[in-house]
Design a protein around this motif. Sequence first.
Motif, PDB file in Angstrom:
ATOM      1  N   LEU A 100      69.264 -21.929  21.455  1.00  0.00           N
ATOM      2  CA  LEU A 100      67.998 -21.846  20.773  1.00  0.00           C
ATOM      3  C   LEU A 100      68.200 -20.849  19.803  1.00  0.00           C
ATOM      4  N   GLN A 101      68.988 -19.833  19.948  1.00  0.00           N
ATOM      5  CA  GLN A 101      69.246 -18.751  18.918  1.00  0.00           C
ATOM      6  C   GLN A 101      69.398 -19.302  17.690  1.00  0.00           C
ATOM      7  N   GLY A 102      68.879 -18.474  16.751  1.00  0.00           N
ATOM      8  CA  GLY A 102      68.801 -18.993  15.209  1.00  0.00           C
ATOM      9  C   GLY A 102      68.135 -20.125  14.827  1.00  0.00           C
ATOM     10  N   LEU A 103      67.201 -20.629  15.635  1.00  0.00           N
ATOM     11  CA  LEU A 103      66.465 -22.049  15.278  1.00  0.00           C
ATOM     12  C   LEU A 103      64.888 -21.497  15.018  1.00  0.00           C
ATOM     13  N   GLY A 104      64.751 -20.053  15.161  1.00  0.00           N
ATOM     14  CA  GLY A 104      63.434 -19.733  14.671  1.00  0.00           C
ATOM     15  C   GLY A 104      62.460 -19.594  15.826  1.00  0.00           C
ATOM     16  N   SER A 105      62.657 -19.598  17.062  1.00  0.00           N
ATOM     17  CA  SER A 105      61.805 -19.404  18.039  1.00  0.00           C
ATOM     18  C   SER A 105      62.234 -18.114  19.099  1.00  0.00           C
ATOM     19  N   THR A 106      61.927 -17.180  18.874  1.00  0.00           N
ATOM     20  CA  THR A 106      62.335 -16.075  19.933  1.00  0.00           C
ATOM     21  C   THR A 106      61.655 -16.112  21.078  1.00  0.00           C
ATOM     22  N   ARG A 107      60.366 -16.748  20.995  1.00  0.00           N
ATOM     23  CA  ARG A 107      59.633 -16.911  22.379  1.00  0.00           C
ATOM     24  C   ARG A 107      60.516 -17.941  22.934  1.00  0.00           C
ATOM     25  N   ALA A 108      60.816 -19.014  22.528  1.00  0.00           N
ATOM     26  CA  ALA A 108      61.621 -20.028  23.420  1.00  0.00           C
ATOM     27  C   ALA A 108      62.963 -19.420  23.909  1.00  0.00           C
ATOM     28  N   VAL A 109      63.635 -18.610  22.929  1.00  0.00           N
ATOM     29  CA  VAL A 109      64.822 -18.043  23.653  1.00  0.00           C
ATOM     30  C   VAL A 109      64.433 -17.004  24.865  1.00  0.00           C
ATOM     31  N   LEU A 110      63.607 -16.164  24.362  1.00  0.00           N
ATOM     32  CA  LEU A 110      63.072 -15.356  25.714  1.00  0.00           C
ATOM     33  C   LEU A 110      62.718 -16.039  27.037  1.00  0.00           C
ATOM     34  N   ASP A 111      61.927 -16.855  26.683  1.00  0.00           N
ATOM     35  CA  ASP A 111      61.424 -17.566  27.775  1.00  0.00           C
ATOM     36  C   ASP A 111      62.634 -18.165  28.598  1.00  0.00           C
ATOM     37  N   VAL A 112      63.619 -18.761  28.190  1.00  0.00           N
ATOM     38  CA  VAL A 112      64.551 -19.424  29.031  1.00  0.00           C
ATOM     39  C   VAL A 112      65.550 -18.327  29.265  1.00  0.00           C
ATOM     40  N   THR A 113      65.897 -17.157  28.913  1.00  0.00           N
ATOM     41  CA  THR A 113      66.805 -16.258  29.100  1.00  0.00           C
ATOM     42  C   THR A 113      66.176 -15.314  30.061  1.00  0.00           C
ATOM     43  N   LEU A 114      64.864 -14.995  30.050  1.00  0.00           N
ATOM     44  CA  LEU A 114      64.354 -14.117  31.002  1.00  0.00           C
ATOM     45  C   LEU A 114      64.513 -14.791  32.379  1.00  0.00           C
ATOM     46  N   GLU A 115      63.865 -16.116  32.287  1.00  0.00           N
ATOM     47  CA  GLU A 115      64.016 -17.101  33.560  1.00  0.00           C
ATOM     48  C   GLU A 115      65.557 -17.097  34.135  1.00  0.00           C
ATOM     49  N   ALA A 116      66.497 -17.280  33.199  1.00  0.00           N
ATOM     50  CA  ALA A 116      67.951 -17.078  33.695  1.00  0.00           C
ATOM     51  C   ALA A 116      68.233 -15.778  34.119  1.00  0.00           C
ATOM     52  N   PHE A 117      67.794 -14.426  33.684  1.00  0.00           N
ATOM     53  CA  PHE A 117      67.908 -13.352  34.206  1.00  0.00           C
ATOM     54  C   PHE A 117      67.528 -13.025  35.398  1.00  0.00           C
ATOM     55  N   SER A 118      66.193 -13.389  35.569  1.00  0.00           N
ATOM     56  CA  SER A 118      65.464 -13.282  36.883  1.00  0.00           C
ATOM     57  C   SER A 118      66.142 -13.833  38.104  1.00  0.00           C
ATOM     58  N   LEU A 119      66.686 -14.990  37.908  1.00  0.00           N
ATOM     59  CA  LEU A 119      67.452 -15.678  38.837  1.00  0.00           C
ATOM     60  C   LEU A 119      68.720 -15.370  39.141  1.00  0.00           C
ATOM     61  N   ALA A 120      69.374 -15.239  38.038  1.00  0.00           N
ATOM     62  CA  ALA A 120      70.630 -14.401  38.178  1.00  0.00           C
ATOM     63  C   ALA A 120      70.638 -12.926  39.120  1.00  0.00           C
ATOM     64  N   SER A 121      69.608 -12.253  38.690  1.00  0.00           N
ATOM     65  CA  SER A 121      69.599 -10.925  39.488  1.00  0.00           C
ATOM     66  C   SER A 121      69.237 -11.192  40.977  1.00  0.00           C
ATOM     67  N   GLU A 122      68.184 -11.986  40.924  1.00  0.00           N
ATOM     68  CA  GLU A 122      67.882 -12.558  42.313  1.00  0.00           C
ATOM     69  C   GLU A 122      68.913 -12.921  43.221  1.00  0.00           C
ATOM     70  N   HIS A 123      69.572 -13.948  42.654  1.00  0.00           N
ATOM     71  CA  HIS A 123      70.909 -14.228  43.582  1.00  0.00           C
ATOM     72  C   HIS A 123      72.229 -13.748  43.156  1.00  0.00           C
ATOM     73  N   GLN A 124      72.215 -12.383  42.774  1.00  0.00           N
ATOM     74  CA  GLN A 124      73.358 -11.576  42.559  1.00  0.00           C
ATOM     75  C   GLN A 124      74.571 -12.319  41.858  1.00  0.00           C
ATOM     76  N   LEU A 125      74.077 -12.908  40.611  1.00  0.00           N
ATOM     77  CA  LEU A 125      75.064 -13.582  39.800  1.00  0.00           C
ATOM     78  C   LEU A 125      75.340 -12.796  38.616  1.00  0.00           C
ATOM     79  N   GLN A 126      76.017 -11.476  39.057  1.00  0.00           N
ATOM     80  CA  GLN A 126      76.024 -10.356  37.870  1.00  0.00           C
ATOM     81  C   GLN A 126      76.697 -10.969  36.599  1.00  0.00           C
TER      82      GLN A 126
END
Length: 163
Positions: A100-126
Amino acid sequence: MAVVTGVREPFQQQDSHAFGKAEAVAVGRELARLRPDAFRPDLAMSLNNLSNRLADLGRREDALVAIEEAVTVRRDLFGQYPAPFVGPFVQSLAFTGYLLQGLGSTRAVLDVTLEAFSLASEHQLQDVAALVVSLIREERRAVGKPFDDVWREITGTGVPDEL
């Protein structure tokens, strides 16, 4: 379906490896239709692999279609069986953010990456969490102040200093 339908000829001309991945998706879809519990994980992996190959070929929009379908399948699998599917699900989310990067939707990038970060942190996927942080940093560098505004809108906080 859109990824596989009508792509045989372009794949055969561009890259036989991508053609093979598209064929694997077609077979995986049929098997998953017949025996979902047994073959949906394989379908998701085939879609993920196809997405990676399409991205390598510079076909970002087609890659997004494939990875979004992989995310849908993996989200469902993760909901049913969290432990074995959290890693692949989070990795597919992260790859979606990358595409999604570079396609003009920072919101879409942040929505998906924040979800990924939250799950990765919660499940200790450093490793995946670190990858996602780097994707978020890249988006912020590329976009600048509008990134900060979208971050604030989504999270209700300022952007952390480490980003």
